[in-house]
Write a protein that holds these residues in place. Structure first.
Motif, PDB file in Angstrom:
ATOM      1  N   THR A 312       1.071  -1.173   0.120  1.00 41.26           N
ATOM      2  CA  THR A 312      -0.005   0.031   0.004  1.00 41.26           C
ATOM      3  C   THR A 312       0.871   1.331  -0.046  1.00 41.26           C
ATOM      4  OG1 THR A 312      -1.693  -1.198   1.117  1.00 41.26           O
ATOM      5  CG2 THR A 312      -1.794   1.117   1.229  1.00 41.26           C
ATOM      6  N   VAL A 313       0.555   2.083  -1.034  1.00 41.69           N
ATOM      7  CA  VAL A 313       1.367   3.313  -1.190  1.00 41.69           C
ATOM      8  C   VAL A 313       0.433   4.328  -1.329  1.00 41.69           C
ATOM      9  CG1 VAL A 313       3.137   4.663  -2.367  1.00 41.69           C
ATOM     10  CG2 VAL A 313       3.291   2.250  -1.986  1.00 41.69           C
ATOM     11  N   ASP A 314       0.411   5.476  -0.318  1.00 43.12           N
ATOM     12  CA  ASP A 314      -0.463   6.404  -0.465  1.00 43.12           C
ATOM     13  C   ASP A 314      -1.997   6.129  -0.477  1.00 43.12           C
ATOM     14  OD1 ASP A 314       1.606   8.498  -0.541  1.00 43.12           O
ATOM     15  OD2 ASP A 314       1.549   8.364  -2.611  1.00 43.12           O
ATOM     16  N   GLY A 315      -2.171   5.235   0.419  1.00 40.75           N
ATOM     17  CA  GLY A 315      -3.646   4.595   0.670  1.00 40.75           C
ATOM     18  C   GLY A 315      -4.105   3.842  -0.603  1.00 40.75           C
ATOM     19  N   ARG A 316      -3.195   3.435  -1.450  1.00 39.69           N
ATOM     20  CA  ARG A 316      -3.794   2.739  -2.526  1.00 39.69           C
ATOM     21  C   ARG A 316      -2.841   1.462  -2.884  1.00 39.69           C
ATOM     22  NH1 ARG A 316      -3.422   4.814  -9.003  1.00 39.69           N
ATOM     23  NH2 ARG A 316      -4.375   2.953 -10.064  1.00 39.69           N
ATOM     24  N   SER A 317      -3.636   0.185  -2.546  1.00 40.71           N
ATOM     25  CA  SER A 317      -2.794  -1.065  -2.677  1.00 40.71           C
ATOM     26  C   SER A 317      -2.720  -1.436  -4.033  1.00 40.71           C
ATOM     27  CB  SER A 317      -3.620  -1.798  -1.785  1.00 40.71           C
ATOM     28  OG  SER A 317      -3.806  -1.515  -0.386  1.00 40.71           O
ATOM     29  N   GLN A 318      -1.761  -2.136  -4.277  1.00 47.40           N
ATOM     30  CA  GLN A 318      -1.473  -2.936  -5.514  1.00 47.40           C
ATOM     31  C   GLN A 318      -0.313  -3.919  -5.391  1.00 47.40           C
ATOM     32  OE1 GLN A 318       0.655  -1.069  -9.057  1.00 47.40           O
ATOM     33  NE2 GLN A 318       0.236   0.783  -8.016  1.00 47.40           N
TER      34      GLN A 318
END
Length: 514
Positions: A312-318
């Motif tokens: 998760t980076v800046d609230g975005r998971s991928q």
């Protein structure tokens, strides 16, 4: 003789015919009435006597129908009155509610003082029962349905909420109850003991001591070692992983993750090894639960060919590869779904009437069709701009920008960050336009270029501390031995209350003479 006979026969035949004067008097009128057409076709022989007779008949029939029409009077009906509290309870008692929602409908009639109890069958001193929390049910309603009084049920719910939020108690949780002796038959039984698995790692027990319920919180040791499953692909990766004990949901998630990097059907070999790690928890009481996929790997020739970890980076998971490279998206996303009606280059302007440079591409489409951002960017212009009409311009970094003209309505504002595929406006015909369409331009260092000549590639990349933490997490997960989560828990609580049961509480109270 024969000739005379023949003549006689003919004369006799002639004499048998009636004279016209001897015919029936009403036969002629019946024939005329039978041939009379009262409903002739008014589209034929217009103006004839037959046509005028048909028109008169039609007029007479219509006048008769209008003269005898009884009219329409609306029925006056009163609105359905709202149910008061007593009527609502009466109606609710006749409903049928599923057991999953409590099933507490119907009539519940308690005994009154008018009921004469049998002396040979005294009331039971206590009742042991088990209640199940249903989906959409509440803790207090469950207690009331089990025979607990309303005020005591609310007090118990508040007491339990102090240890664990009631919303965290999963549907299907079983609650063991012991109800004590009641003071009168018209009164509900008091709760003498309560026990439940409030959470995967917490058990709650309550017992009445000196007239008040005392609650004990019993923590349950939980082993959170991830479950790692590794094996040879063979004829089928799915069947092999299922045989090794991998949950179906984890295998499907694994195939979706690696399918974005390689072709599952053609790039995976039977000699390859899959490496699946899922979230897993196992309590000291023996229960276990499996969570989401944590790591997806593929091993070829003893070396990792593919290592994927969700981050998760800046609230975005991928999902990222072991090198820290995330999802890559290439190609020019179409700004709208319409077909290309005009390309980049010189053309005759449809309004100005002379040849000039067409610095973009035109896309046809219906009025109000959505317009999408071709890739991630920042809105720099969003408003009325000359011949472009309603116009939006995006800055994508590295000197690249895109413009969208002739919009009917703008859906973004200056300074807003937009993602690839996000709706930024709708097709219209504002500005110098002969009809609804989208004028799309691509800029490189401020100059318009052919949009078909540039391919956008969006790539997520971890750097610095984020990359170090990411790789450390991979090392931690891959250090877990396959099947380690299924071995007995090595360390348990050295001290603390042991798990009890309501049978122990009941026997203790029976031994005390209660």
């Amino acid at each position: 003789m024969s000739g005379n006979a023949a003549a006689l026969t003919m004369s006799q035949a002639v004499s048998l015919r009636r004279a016209p004067a001897e015919a029936e008097p009403h036969a002629t009128w019946r024939d005329r009435l039978a041939q009379l057409d009262l409903v002739p076709d008014l589209g034929d022989n217009i103006g004839s006597a037959e046509w005028w007779r048909g028109l008169a008949t039609l007029t007479l029939l219509c006048g008769t129908a209008i003269a005898t029409f009884p009219g329409i009077q609306p029925l006056q009906t009163a609105g359905t009155p709202a149910l008061d509290a007593a009527d609502f309870n009466e109606a609710r008692a006749q409903m049928i509610v599923p057991l999953a929602l409590g099933g507490d409908t119907g009539r519940h009639m308690a005994a009154t003082d008018a009921v004469r109890p049998l002396t040979q069958t005294p009331e039971r001193p206590q009742i042991e029962l088990t209640a199940t929390l249903g989906s959409g049910d509440s803790f207090a309603r469950l207690l009331e349905r089990s025979g607990v009084g309303g005020s005591e049920a609310q007090a118990l719910a508040s007491q339990v909420a102090g240890a664990v939020p009631l919303a965290d108690i999963a549907p299907g949780t079983r609650i063991d109850l012991i109800l004590g002796r009641r003071a009168a038959r018209t009164m509900p039984r008091p709760v003498e003991a309560l026990a439940m698995r409030a959470r995967f790692d917490l058990r709650i027990e309550m017992e009445r001591i000196d007239g008040r319920l005392v609650m004990r919180r019993i923590p349950i040791a939980v082993d959170a070692t991830p479950l790692r499953i590794r094996g040879r692909v063979g004829d089928s990766l799915y069947r092999s992983a299922r045989a090794a004990g991998a949950p179906p949901e984890a295998i499907q998630a694994y195939l979706r993750v690696i399918g974005k990097q390689i072709s599952v059907g053609s790039d995976i070999r039977s000699a390859d090894e899959y490496d699946i790690i899922v979230d897993h928890r196992r309590a000291e009481t023996g229960e276990s639960e499996t969570g989401k996929l944590l790591y997806a790997g593929l091993i070829r020739g003893g070396k990792p060919k593919l290592s994927m970890l969700e981050w998760t980076v800046d609230g975005r998971s991928q999902w990222y590869e072991a090198s820290g490279v995330g999802e890559q998206r290439g190609g020019m996303a179409r700004p709208t779904n319409g077909r290309v009606t005009s390309t980049f280059g010189m053309r005759r302007h449809p309004i100005l009437g002379y040849r000039r440079m067409h610095s973009g591409m035109d896309f046809g489409g219906g009025y109000g069709a959505p317009i999408y951002a071709v890739t991630d960017g920042i809105v720099t212009v969003a408003g009325r701009t000359g011949g472009f009409g309603n116009y939006v311009k995006l800055n994508h970094g590295n000197g690249l920008g895109t413009g969208y003209g002739h919009m009917s309505r703008i859906a973004v504002r200056p300074g807003q960050h937009v993602n690839r595929g996000q709706v930024i406006g709708y097709i219209g015909s504002t500005g110098l336009s002969t009809g609804p369409h989208l004028h799309y331009e691509l800029y490189r260092n401020g100059h318009a270029v052919n949009p078909a000549s540039v391919t956008f590639v969006t790539r997520a990349l971890l750097e610095g501390k984020a990359l170090a933490d990411f790789r450390a997490r991979i090392r931690t997960l891959t250090a877990v031995a396959p099947g380690a989560a299924l071995t007995p828990i090595a360390a348990k609580q050295a001290e603390g209350p042991k798990l009890g049961s309501l049978a122990d509480v009941a026997s203790k109270r029976a031994g005390d003479g209660i």
